[in-house]
Scaffold this active site. Structure first.
Site, mmCIF file in Angstrom:
data_model
loop_
_atom_site.group_PDB
_atom_site.id
_atom_site.type_symbol
_atom_site.label_atom_id
_atom_site.label_comp_id
_atom_site.label_asym_id
_atom_site.label_seq_id
_atom_site.Cartn_x
_atom_site.Cartn_y
_atom_site.Cartn_z
ATOM 1 N N HIS A 1 0.827 -1.210 0.000
ATOM 2 C CA HIS A 1 0.000 0.000 0.000
ATOM 3 C C HIS A 1 0.861 1.260 0.000
ATOM 4 O O HIS A 1 1.736 1.419 0.827
ATOM 5 C CB HIS A 1 -0.910 0.014 1.229
ATOM 6 C CG HIS A 1 -2.050 -0.963 1.133
ATOM 7 N ND1 HIS A 1 -3.041 -1.050 2.065
ATOM 8 C CD2 HIS A 1 -2.342 -1.882 0.180
ATOM 9 C CE1 HIS A 1 -3.916 -1.984 1.704
ATOM 10 N NE2 HIS A 1 -3.501 -2.514 0.567
ATOM 11 N N TYR B 1 3.915 6.056 10.600
ATOM 12 C CA TYR B 1 3.086 4.932 10.147
ATOM 13 C C TYR B 1 3.916 3.909 9.361
ATOM 14 O O TYR B 1 3.753 2.703 9.547
ATOM 15 C CB TYR B 1 1.934 5.474 9.291
ATOM 16 C CG TYR B 1 0.813 4.493 9.057
ATOM 17 C CD1 TYR B 1 -0.129 4.227 10.043
ATOM 18 C CD2 TYR B 1 0.693 3.833 7.834
ATOM 19 C CE1 TYR B 1 -1.165 3.324 9.829
ATOM 20 C CE2 TYR B 1 -0.339 2.935 7.605
ATOM 21 C CZ TYR B 1 -1.261 2.681 8.614
ATOM 22 O OH TYR B 1 -2.275 1.789 8.389
HETATM 23 C C1 DHB Z 1 -4.932 -3.852 10.974
HETATM 24 C C2 DHB Z 1 -4.978 -3.659 12.324
HETATM 25 C C3 DHB Z 1 -4.625 -2.432 12.824
HETATM 26 O O1 DHB Z 1 -4.626 -2.214 14.133
HETATM 27 C C4 DHB Z 1 -4.248 -1.392 11.990
HETATM 28 O O2 DHB Z 1 -3.947 -0.185 12.530
HETATM 29 C C5 DHB Z 1 -4.190 -1.608 10.653
HETATM 30 C C6 DHB Z 1 -4.529 -2.854 10.142
HETATM 31 C C7 DHB Z 1 -5.351 -5.161 10.414
HETATM 32 O O3 DHB Z 1 -5.784 -6.025 11.185
HETATM 33 O O4 DHB Z 1 -5.281 -5.316 9.187
#
Ligand code: DHB
Ligand code: FAD
Length: 390
Positions: A72, A384
């Site tokens: 992504h 992130y």
């Molecule tokens: C997923 C879980 C999360 O806590 C997040 O921030 C992003 C993705 C997931 O389970 O795909």
């Protein structure tokens, strides 16, 4: 029986550590209390930083990951019914990967099986002894029989509810903790994901997250109160609540279906310091928990394992002890940055039942600042995708 590194817990941290040490010729025994079937079915995390992908690849479990992961370039934040994209790649040059923790668990278990590693499943009553001596010991029961292993070192990789952290005397460990007045209810279903990237939704009825495991398997989460019961959430109720919280254009596209799994996760911020006591080293959720909003838990666990494997390999190969001595501060520097980010991202996107009118206004201002400011988006994006390994 003697081994070089005794590892408590066969989740991602424990099995990845055993793998990296095994490749360097270091002997390990992993003690895991659950069955292989249980571990393969545990859903949990889904989003990986590139550094985590690289570490799994270095551990020889990157092949299926490379083939099946989804990459992504961006992520969406929605509020007031509108969607806003954060261009992760444009802002940082980096991407994130979607690949389920259950798949990582399966890949690691298969690699250990092929290598003939010593992984004991259904190990009961694991206890740690002699941590401040040079021969720490692990005791446990297997099929009712008492067993003991002496070790050079013990790695506590047994998650938040494990026994390793509890084996550290209270007077030498400091706990920093924050709880949140809500939980996440997650659902997994073989339906087309509503969007090709994740959507984090701030809505007056509560937070919602649209994520996925593959191009045909969706994962959705809803903020619910901390004392909610999964039994009160039949699929129809989940889907109709999700539709109310996500932007209208996404709600129109949403494909619903049977849930394959439904579970509740409490939100918590937690750090235990230091991450070492004598010859015991804690790694992953055994030492720290973040609320899932920033997708940092598994990635932090992988960073701990990387640092710990480097330190143990330097000890065995060239007799260095400085990396072992520096392990806890090196991990904690990264842990606290991820704690800050996960707490901030949770505060930005969730509805806090006790929030004052002032706090609600400040949250709305922060969201509108974020979507208008490249600097603010860069700050989100660089956390992130994962801060650099220091
Ligand atoms: C997923 C879980 C999360 O806590 C997040 O921030 C992003 C993705 C997931 O389970 O795909
Ligand atoms: P665990 O996975 O908890 O493994 C510990 C192991 O030790 C378990 O197998 C357990 O059975 C075993 N064990 C426990 N006690 C004992 C004992 N006494 N004796 C022997 N064995 C024992 N992280 C991300 O990075 N990205 C995400 O997108 C993300 N999403 C998440 C979504 C949800 C809903 C949840 C709940 C978590 C999410 N996380 C995410 C966090 C991530 O799942 C954890 O951080 C990760 O599982 C930590 O791995 P670990 O090996 O340290 O601990």
């Amino acid at each position: 029986m003697h081994t070089q590194v005794g590892i408590v817990g066969g989740g991602p941290s424990g099995l990845l550590l055993a793998r990296l040490l095994g490749l360097a010729g270091i002997a390990t025994v992993v003690l895991e209390r659950r069955t292989p079937q249980y571990l393969r079915a545990r859903v949990r995390a889904g989003l990986l930083e590139q550094a985590t992908v690289d570490l799994l690849t270095a551990a020889g479990v990157g092949e299926r990951l490379a083939r099946e992961r989804l990459t992504h370039d961006g992520v969406e934040i929605a509020f007031d019914g509108r969607r806003h994209r954060i261009d992760l790649k444009g802002l940082t040059g980096q991407t994130v990967s979607v690949y389920g923790q259950a798949e990582i668990q399966k890949d690691l278990m298969a690699a250990h099986e092929a290598a003939g590693s010593n992984v004991v499943y259904e190990a009961e009553d694991v206890s740690l002894h002699g941590l401040t001596t040079d021969r720490p010991r692990l005791r446990y029961h297997q099929a009712g029989a008492a067993q003991e292993i002496s070790c050079d070192f013990i790695a506590g990789c047994d998650g938040f509810h494990g026994v390793s952290r509890q084996a550290i005397p209270q007077e030498v460990i400091r706990i920093y903790e924050r709880t949140y007045p809500f939980a996440w209810l997650g659902i997994l279903s073989d339906t087309l994901p509503v969007n090709h990237e994740l959507i984090y939704c701030n809505h007056e009825r509560g937070f919602a997250l649209c994520t996925m495991r593959s191009l045909t398997r969706s994962r959705y989460y809803l903020q619910v109160s901390a004392d909610e019961d999964v039994a009160d959430w039949p699929d129809e109720r989940f889907w109709s609540e999700l539709k109310r919280r996500i932007p209208a254009d996404a709600a129109r596209m949403l494909e619903t279906g049977l849930s394959l799994e439904k579970s509740l996760a409490q939100l918590r911020s937690f750090v235990a310091e230091p991450m070492r006591h004598g010859r015991l080293f804690l790694a992953g959720d055994a030492a720290h928990i973040v609320p899932p909003t920033g997708a940092k838990g598994l990635n932090l666990a992988a960073a701990d394992v990387r640092f710990l494997s480097e330190a143990l390999i330097a000890y065995y190969q060239v007799g260095r002890t400085d990396l072992l001595d520096g392990y806890s501060p090196r991990c904690l520097a990264r842990v606290w940055k991820a704690q800050r980010f996960s707490w901030w991202m949770t505060a930005l996107t969730h509805r806090f039942p006790e929030a004052s009118a002032f706090e609600r206004r400040a949250q709305a201002a922060e969201l509108s600042y974020l979507i208008a400011s490249r600097a603010a988006q860069t700050a989100l994006a660089e956390n992130y995708v994962g801060l650099p390994i220091a």
